[in-house]
Design a protein around this motif. Sequence first.
Motif, PDB file in Angstrom:
ATOM      1  N   GLY A 123       0.783  -1.228   0.000  1.00 40.07           N
ATOM      2  CA  GLY A 123       0.000   0.000   0.000  1.00 40.07           C
ATOM      3  C   GLY A 123       0.816   1.279   0.000  1.00 40.07           C
ATOM      4  N   ARG A 124       2.143   1.162   0.168  1.00 42.76           N
ATOM      5  CA  ARG A 124       2.997   2.355   0.182  1.00 42.76           C
ATOM      6  C   ARG A 124       3.184   2.912  -1.220  1.00 42.76           C
ATOM      7  NH1 ARG A 124       7.086   2.545   4.093  1.00 42.76           N
ATOM      8  NH2 ARG A 124       7.973   4.272   2.865  1.00 42.76           N
ATOM      9  N   VAL A 125       3.375   4.221  -1.300  1.00 41.24           N
ATOM     10  CA  VAL A 125       3.674   4.897  -2.568  1.00 41.24           C
ATOM     11  C   VAL A 125       5.113   5.384  -2.510  1.00 41.24           C
ATOM     12  CG1 VAL A 125       3.112   6.869  -4.043  1.00 41.24           C
ATOM     13  CG2 VAL A 125       1.279   5.572  -2.946  1.00 41.24           C
TER      14      VAL A 125
ATOM     15  N   SER B  42       8.246   7.795 -10.309  1.00 40.32           N
ATOM     16  CA  SER B  42       7.956   8.425  -9.021  1.00 40.32           C
ATOM     17  C   SER B  42       6.518   8.125  -8.616  1.00 40.32           C
ATOM     18  CB  SER B  42       8.168   9.940  -9.115  1.00 40.32           C
ATOM     19  OG  SER B  42       7.223  10.533  -9.970  1.00 40.32           O
ATOM     20  N   ASP B  43       6.339   7.831  -7.353  1.00 41.92           N
ATOM     21  CA  ASP B  43       5.011   7.611  -6.770  1.00 41.92           C
ATOM     22  C   ASP B  43       4.245   6.468  -7.429  1.00 41.92           C
ATOM     23  OD1 ASP B  43       5.371   9.603  -4.895  1.00 41.92           O
ATOM     24  OD2 ASP B  43       4.459  11.158  -6.127  1.00 41.92           O
ATOM     25  N   VAL B  44       4.852   5.283  -7.436  1.00 45.88           N
ATOM     26  CA  VAL B  44       4.118   4.078  -7.813  1.00 45.88           C
ATOM     27  C   VAL B  44       3.636   3.402  -6.528  1.00 45.88           C
ATOM     28  CG1 VAL B  44       5.341   3.683  -9.978  1.00 45.88           C
ATOM     29  CG2 VAL B  44       6.238   2.690  -7.863  1.00 45.88           C
ATOM     30  N   ARG B  45       2.522   2.692  -6.633  1.00 48.06           N
ATOM     31  CA  ARG B  45       1.995   2.005  -5.458  1.00 48.06           C
ATOM     32  C   ARG B  45       2.560   0.588  -5.388  1.00 48.06           C
ATOM     33  NH1 ARG B  45      -3.310   3.035  -5.515  1.00 48.06           N
ATOM     34  NH2 ARG B  45      -3.128   4.560  -3.847  1.00 48.06           N
ATOM     35  N   ILE B  46       3.041   0.218  -4.224  1.00 47.14           N
ATOM     36  CA  ILE B  46       3.587  -1.122  -3.995  1.00 47.14           C
ATOM     37  C   ILE B  46       2.522  -1.986  -3.331  1.00 47.14           C
ATOM     38  CG2 ILE B  46       5.404  -2.446  -2.873  1.00 47.14           C
ATOM     39  CD1 ILE B  46       6.372  -0.593  -5.117  1.00 47.14           C
ATOM     40  N   ASN B  47       2.319  -3.187  -3.868  1.00 46.83           N
ATOM     41  CA  ASN B  47       1.331  -4.111  -3.308  1.00 46.83           C
ATOM     42  C   ASN B  47       1.916  -5.513  -3.202  1.00 46.83           C
ATOM     43  OD1 ASN B  47      -1.045  -2.354  -3.130  1.00 46.83           O
ATOM     44  ND2 ASN B  47      -0.984  -2.349  -5.358  1.00 46.83           N
ATOM     45  N   PHE B  48       1.344  -6.279  -2.298  1.00 47.77           N
ATOM     46  CA  PHE B  48       1.671  -7.702  -2.225  1.00 47.77           C
ATOM     47  C   PHE B  48       0.581  -8.466  -2.971  1.00 47.77           C
ATOM     48  CE2 PHE B  48       1.210 -11.886  -0.165  1.00 47.77           C
ATOM     49  CZ  PHE B  48       2.469 -12.398  -0.468  1.00 47.77           C
ATOM     50  N   ASP B  49       0.976  -9.185  -3.999  1.00 46.39           N
ATOM     51  CA  ASP B  49       0.048  -9.971  -4.813  1.00 46.39           C
ATOM     52  C   ASP B  49      -0.117 -11.348  -4.178  1.00 46.39           C
ATOM     53  OD1 ASP B  49      -1.127 -11.649  -6.760  1.00 46.39           O
ATOM     54  OD2 ASP B  49      -0.406 -10.367  -8.386  1.00 46.39           O
TER      55      ASP B  49
ATOM     56  N   SER C  79      -2.570   7.332 -10.647  1.00 39.47           N
ATOM     57  CA  SER C  79      -2.779   8.683 -11.178  1.00 39.47           C
ATOM     58  C   SER C  79      -1.742   9.675 -10.656  1.00 39.47           C
ATOM     59  CB  SER C  79      -4.187   9.168 -10.832  1.00 39.47           C
ATOM     60  OG  SER C  79      -4.409   9.120  -9.427  1.00 39.47           O
ATOM     61  N   LYS C  80      -1.032   9.345  -9.580  1.00 42.32           N
ATOM     62  CA  LYS C  80       0.020  10.212  -9.042  1.00 42.32           C
ATOM     63  C   LYS C  80       1.366   9.999  -9.732  1.00 42.32           C
ATOM     64  CE  LYS C  80       0.575  10.417  -4.610  1.00 42.32           C
ATOM     65  NZ  LYS C  80       0.533  11.883  -4.380  1.00 42.32           N
ATOM     66  N   THR C  81       1.490   8.895 -10.453  1.00 42.86           N
ATOM     67  CA  THR C  81       2.790   8.480 -10.982  1.00 42.86           C
ATOM     68  C   THR C  81       3.258   9.360 -12.137  1.00 42.86           C
ATOM     69  OG1 THR C  81       2.242   6.184 -10.398  1.00 42.86           O
ATOM     70  CG2 THR C  81       4.092   6.526 -11.912  1.00 42.86           C
ATOM     71  N   ILE C  82       4.547   9.720 -12.116  1.00 42.04           N
ATOM     72  CA  ILE C  82       5.204  10.339 -13.266  1.00 42.04           C
ATOM     73  C   ILE C  82       6.424   9.488 -13.608  1.00 42.04           C
ATOM     74  CG2 ILE C  82       6.509  12.325 -14.136  1.00 42.04           C
ATOM     75  CD1 ILE C  82       4.731  14.140 -12.530  1.00 42.04           C
TER      76      ILE C  82
END
Length: 376
Positions: free
Chosen positions: A125-127, A192-199, A211-214
């Motif tokens: 859930g971290r960005v 920058s600002d990708v969301r990390i998840n556990f699959d 939508s925050k990612t560049i």
Amino acid sequence: MVDIGTERYTFSFTIRDSPAYFINVQSWGREEYIRSLSESFRVGDCVTIENPLIQSKEAEREEKFSPVTPSGYKLLLSENHSVVKTSSCYDTDTRLLSLLHLPVKDPQDYYSLGDIVANGQSLHGRVLNVLAAVMAVGEPKYFVTSDKRKGQRCEVKLYDETERSFPIVCWDNESIQLAQSWIPQETVIFASDVRINFDKFRNCMTATVISKTIITTNPVEAVVDVYTVEQLKEKALQSDGKLEPLHGIIYGYISTLDIDENVSRVLRNRCSVCRFIVNEASNTCAFCSDVSPEARSTFASFDILVDVTDHTGTLRSCYLSDCVAEETLACTVQEFLMLEEDQKTALKWQLLLERSKIYFKDKMEVFGFSSDRHMA
């Protein structure tokens, strides 16, 4: 004036005109207007915006879903009063084009892929920011949701010196189109600002473009160290003769370039899926054995051994490969195969001994080449 009950659509993007400043832009309007606007330019295009409304932004609320910008304002586009014009590549200021390769965040502020895997579910859930190279780009997959909405998905495999394969998933049309332009084993991205998840299904960590990612393709700040040949040889000696993977620049010249000899020493077959060099005997890829035979194919690409020399010595057996070789030689594989032997020799002597700015990565693979004719 907006008719009561009329559906309104929205479209957002981010513009930048200097290393330090960039700002978010929002537009509202009818479906036809928003669709036309969103299709009129792509990431990387240069635009002129006429008559935008300047408005203070509510940072805490808005930046949950939009890129974080240094500006305290945002631009609003009106369907009736604002105009967005695109510029051709010939009319574009080169100073603006250089911004495409400059990360919007501190280029040293990122997690290695190995750190993400090691921290595991604690990062769920971290960005955060990621700097990595592209290993493979998947084909876009299209689907329809249970409520009849159309969607798409594209998965890209990244790697760095700490992790061999790490998935990042794109869901929106713009990032999917951008990903399709990336070259496996050539392109480096700063996301920058990708969301990390556990699959849970795959039991692994993943990243998602939101939508925050560049995304900055081939960031210049990722290559900051300048080396001499002597320094690289010393690094190899310090690690038992093996040069550890690293990125950097050498100011020198190509001193050996045998492109006018047997073509088998210049061209190798690569997998069309992952772009790795395939086994010469079987002409098969060791990494894509799970891909259906119908989807597998190979193509010829440059894989040239060159020597790189500067005032301190010579590095032998460096690789000049694939698209970088095409750019350096200024011809495609097909065009090269049509050259006569004397034309290949003439091409070789155009490049030999010409002082250049040579970008290298990993174990001395050249991934950028700029001669004095193109250097400032």
